[in-house]
Design a protein around this motif. Structure first.
Motif: not given
Length: 1030
Positions: A829-846
């Motif tokens: 749910l967290q990874l492909v659900g409705p809020q997944r776009k709000s978890l986008s980060l400029k540098d997620p690897e950081k």
């Protein structure tokens, strides 16, 4: 032809030699040498006695007394005169070698007597300086013994730049003088002289650093104690162990004779006691701009001079210890230093009342040198170490230390029982010793009890020197070397915090400059320069000295071998009950060993010559044995040691110890057990501590999974212990995964809100500087939390993924399957659900956030469990999750997997599982509809679902579904309704209720079936009628 020189008589030769030695004359002739003294009164007395005016051995002492007692112009002071006499006697002795054989023998006797007489009067003069007039020539000189420069000349020096001096002020000591001075004399005569010399030596090294001249005084000290009279005088000096009401560790360091020698160090000390020259300032100022070669040279110099100090002090103690009459005094001194500095073990140390770190690091190095004879590879003398010393020795105060397992009350009760039994078992002599112990210990808590006199050997149990040295070294290392490493670690942390603060201040200064900020930056930079110097001083004396660390590790190898001997040796399983000899040992013995292993693991080549097998076997035996080592943090530290030794690069060789039988059979098992044991540590920070500790366990387990023999052992444990150790481990692994991933994702949302605030420049600038600073700090704090939590979450999900590929049964047990399914659904749910776009980060690897990798791993777990689901219960568990399950999530996940090039077979199996879950959801809805209204008594009181296997809780007498309570017991072994102790084997099956539930289900199914038949009959009837109509 030349006339032969007339042969002189022996009396004439003797007269000539004695006049040269003593520089006196009995005749009033004109002397060219003004240093020759005419003894007019002495000459008159000799003539009145009818004797010739000729010096002889009979007149030798008389002439010497008259020369020393008289007041003669231009005459040398008594001590210089006597030293000169001895030197001239030595020179005359060398000339005699060319004389006639008979004459040579007589003259040698004269010279020998002259030297002996000179030495004797040197002792008399130094012991009673007022006896002979000395004039005013020394009025302005320092009040030190004139003998000291001669001793310095005798011992010499080989260190040119640091730690010593190459000369003794131009004074040279005549060979044989000092040996004759100290060798043949009684203590009464020499004691005042020696005491003054020891005080002078102490003063000469007071507040001297590693860069000062300490080697000359140290060699002088060693020279003096090499004489029996010197050793005896030293240990009888009032300052050997200072006395007084206000005696503490620092007082001993400053005022005892040996204390200032042990204080010489490169380590920083309190300003009041700071030594000179300043090591940090001279060697490490502006270190960031220095060439590496310069720093390396400083490191090498400090290491060299400190090892010279260690060797010299060890030689002094060894010289004293060789004398059986002196040994007791030395042990008393060491014990007093240790006991008076016991508070050095505290986190915060009072520098005014405790001796310096420098003293205790030096003492650590010296004690390790004393231990060398019994630290051989085979540890052949380990049986000399008596564990009873800890509780029965009255010299060291060890009884108040935290024990490995036993409480202080348990230790007291055990000791009492041992003493009662021992009264009937020991001989009369041993009984007397035990009675003496009891009498002494009965007063141990009544203030500061005085120590028994060293000579009264019957007042305490006699332990071998090896035993005494071993336990004293263990205490010194705890208070010295290990404490210094701890201080160094805290210093590094302080530097890191200061760097962060400085970075923040400079950023603020760049945005809105102010004079106050400039001052703060300048002050902090100066502080950091001092911190840097202190850090490099620690590094020079501690981290760069591999020999010191290796000696300490050899000592701790003996420690663990001796401790293991108390439980029967290196074998498993451990005894069913912990022997009190082991349980009552001080905890720091083991903790110090583990801490030093961790430190040494980070120092290149420090472990190269150390035998590690005994350490590894010790760790395997005890890391998951809370009934032997109570402290969970100590057992966790053992895992950290193993983690340090884990190869960090692929293709690295496997440590041989990991392939031994003990390791193969118990390493994985005990790591899995410890993973669960750490849920409750008893600390107020236990919730957060467990994640860091489990991180080390997880890294080690992941490594072991790749080793075939450990991989097979792991699978066997999962099969044998699927409802024991392994299920417990799996439960906590799932708990951690859920918490860490959930926490990380929530923190990402908070971080994005902060980012939005800071990116709105106009609004941000309107805020006060303090508010901006606080929000900036919060932002960086959130970044760190996300990074750490996400790293741990990735680790846990990864472990679930690779273990579920081959181990599925524990995941699919009734008490576990629904939790596993709920966890996976929530992650999906967290990874492909409705809020997944709000978890986008400029540098997620950081932030260690890798959503694609996470999704792959979670889908792999789904697929792995589906493959092992022979009873087809997993799809129903997935669909039963009312919080997160949604068939559309599976479709969305499959779409993402196609885009990121996941294996097509995995995607297919995942889609098939989704279809099965959809069918199971439909069937569940039909079943729920068929059951209709369920009586409350058939519902689980926690989940409010129909119970399938009702059981009665023995304490609260409440009935609950077995899978529900078993799931609860995995994390909490208490009755959820009254908190009383509860385990799975205490559950009472409620057969009567189960029968009624089954009967209810059957009746509802029959009712539904009959309703279905009735409806079908009605439908058929309607269709027939309609057919007739048309």
């Amino acid at each position: 032809m030349a006339t032969a020189k007339p042969q002189r008589s022996s009396q004439e030769v003797e007269d000539t030699i004695l006049r040269k030695i003593f520089r006196v004359s009995l005749t009033d002739s004109v002397e060219t040498d003004t240093r020759i003294v005419y003894l007019e009164l002495t000459a008159a007395e000799i003539l009145s006695e009818g004797k010739e005016l000729r010096l002889s051995r009979d007149l030798m002492e008389r002439v010497l007394i008259d020369r020393l007692s008289g007041s003669f112009p231009l005459a040398e002071p008594p001590f210089q005169y006597l030293i000169g006499c001895y030197r001239r006697a030595y020179d005359e002795g060398k000339k005699i070698a060319n004389k006639d054989k008979n004459l040579r023998s007589e003259m040698e006797s004269v010279v020998k007597q002259g030297k002996k007489l000179t030495v004797s009067y040197c002792r008399i003069h130094l012991g009673n300086p007022e006896l002979f007039p000395s004039g005013d020539s020394n009025a302005d000189e320092p009040n030190v013994s004139p003998l000291l420069p001669l001793i310095f000349s005798e011992v010499g020096s080989t260190v040119d730049n640091f730690g010593g001096s190459t000369s003794a002020g131009g004074i040279r000591c005549t060979p044989g003088f000092l040996d004759e001075f100290f060798r043949d004399s009684d203590l009464d005569t020499l004691d005042p002289i020696l005491k003054g010399l020891y005080e002078d030596l102490r003063g000469s090294v007071l507040k001297v650093s590693a860069l000062g001249n300490f080697q000359q005084p140290l060699r002088a000290l060693l020279f003096m104690v090499s004489f029996p009279v010197g050793a005896k005088s030293l240990v009888n000096h009032p300052w050997w162990i200072p006395k007084g009401v206000y005696l503490n560790g620092r007082v001993i360091e400053v005022t005892s004779i040996l204390g200032p020698f042990f204080h010489v160090s490169a380590l920083p000390d309190h300003t009041i006691f700071k030594s000179q020259p300043d090591v940090g300032q001279q060697c490490f100022s502006d270190a960031s701009t220095r060439r590496p070669a310069d720093l390396l040279s400083s490191f090498t110099t400090i290491k060299t001079v400190m090892n010279n100090l260690y060797d010299g002090l060890a030689e002094v103690l060894l010289s004293l210890l060789k004398n059986s009459n002196i040994r007791e005094y030395v042990l008393e001194y060491l014990a007093e230093v240790i006991n008076k500095n016991s508070s050095r073990a505290h986190i915060q140390v009072d520098p005014i009342s405790c001796a310096s770190s420098g003293m205790f690091v030096n003492l650590s190095a010296v004690m390790l040198r004393l231990c060398e004879p019994f630290l051989d590879a085979s540890l052949t003398k380990r049986d000399k170490i008596d564990p009873k010393y800890v509780h029965h020795c009255n010299r060291l105060d060890l009884r108040g230390l935290t024990a490995l397992y036993a409480s202080s009350e348990e230790v007291a009760e055990w000791l009492q029982s041992v003493n009662l039994v021992g009264v009937n078992q020991y001989s009369d002599g041993e009984k007397c010793v035990r009675q003496s112990q009891e009498a002494t210990s009965s007063n141990s808590n009544a203030g500061v009890s005085s120590k028994p006199e060293p000579t009264s050997s019957g007042e305490r149990t006699k332990y071998p020197f090896i035993c005494e040295c071993f336990f004293m070294t263990a205490r010194v290392l705890n208070l010295g070397l290990l404490k210094a490493f701890s201080d160094f670690k805290h210093l590094v942390q302080d530097i890191s915090r200061s760097e962060d603060t400085l970075s923040t201040l400079k950023a603020m200064q760049g945005q809105s400059p102010s004079p106050q900020l400039e001052l703060d930056i300048s002050r902090l930079e100066k502080e950091m320069e001092l911190y840097s110097q202190e850090k490099l001083c620690y590094e020079a004396q501690l981290l760069r000295d591999n020999t010191l660390i290796q000696h300490a590790l050899s000592f701790y190898r003996l420690m663990v071998v001796r401790l293991v001997g108390l439980v029967g040796g290196f074998k498993m399983p451990l005894p069913s009950t912990c022997p009190m000899e082991f349980a009552s040992m001080p905890e720091h013995f083991v903790e110090d060993a583990m801490e030093l292993l961790i430190i040494a693991s980070g120092i290149p080549k420090a472990l190269d010559v150390i035998l590690l097998d005994d350490f590894i076997n010790f760790i395997i035996m005890f890391m998951a044995s809370p009934q032997f080592i109570r402290n969970p943090y100590l057992r966790a530290k053992m895992v950290k040691v193993l983690n340090c030794w884990m190869p960090r690069t692929s293709g690295s060789s496997i440590p041989a110890s990991l392939l031994h039988q003990l390791s193969l059979e118990y390493l994985v098992r005990n790591l899995l057990k410890l993973y669960g044991d750490l849920e409750f540590t008893g600390s107020h920070t236990q919730f957060y501590d467990k994640f860091n500790i489990r991180h080390n366990i997880a890294e080690l387990l992941e490594y072991l999974w790749q080793i075939p023999c450990h991989h097979n052992a792991w699978r066997q444990i999962a099969k044998e212990e699927e409802k024991g150790v392994y299920l417990n481990f799996l439960n906590f692994l799932i708990n951690d995964s859920i918490y860490l991933l959930d926490e990380s994702l929530n923190k990402i949302l908070e971080l994005k809100e902060l980012e939005a605030e800071m990116s709105n420049t106009a609004e941000w600038e309107r805020r006060s500087a303090q508010e901006r600073q606080e929000r900036t700090r919060l932002f960086h704090s959130q970044e760190n939390i996300i990074r750490i939590d996400m790293k741990l979450a990735n680790e846990d999900v990864s472990m679930l993924a690779f273990t579920s590929q081959q181990i599925t049964v524990p995941f699919l047990l009734p008490e576990m399957v629904e939790r596993v399914a709920s966890m996976l659904n929530y992650f999906l749910l967290q990874l492909v659900g409705p809020q997944r776009k709000s978890l986008s980060l400029k540098d997620p690897e950081k932030y260690e956030f890798r959503p694609k990798q996470l999704l792959k791993q979670i889908v792999h777990i789904y697929v792995h469990l589906a493959r092992g689901d022979t009873d087809n219960i997993f799809p129903a568990a997935i669909s039963k999750d009312g919080r997160s399950y949604n068939e559309q999530l599976f479709t969305a996940a499959a779409d993402v997997l196609h885009r990121i090039d996941e294996d097509g077979r995995i995607i297919q199996e995942f889609v098939e599982l989704s279809a099965k879950a959809k069918v199971a959801a439909s069937e569940a809805m039909d079943a729920e509809a068929a059951l209709g209204e369920i009586p409350d008594e058939f519902l689980d009181p926690i989940q409010y679902t129909l119970m399938k296997d009702p059981v009665i809780l023995p304490s609260s007498r409440i009935t609950i579904d077995r899978p529900v309570i078993q799931r609860h017991l995995l994390s909490d072994t208490t009755d959820p309704f009254n908190r009383s102790h509860l385990t799975a084997d205490m559950l009472i099956p409620n057969h009567e209720l189960k029968s009624r539930i089954n009967e209810f289900i059957r009746s509802q199914e029959l009712k539904k079936r009959s309703e279905g038949l009735s409806m079908q009959s009605t439908k058929d009837s309607i269709q027939t009628t309609a057919g007739d109509m048309f």
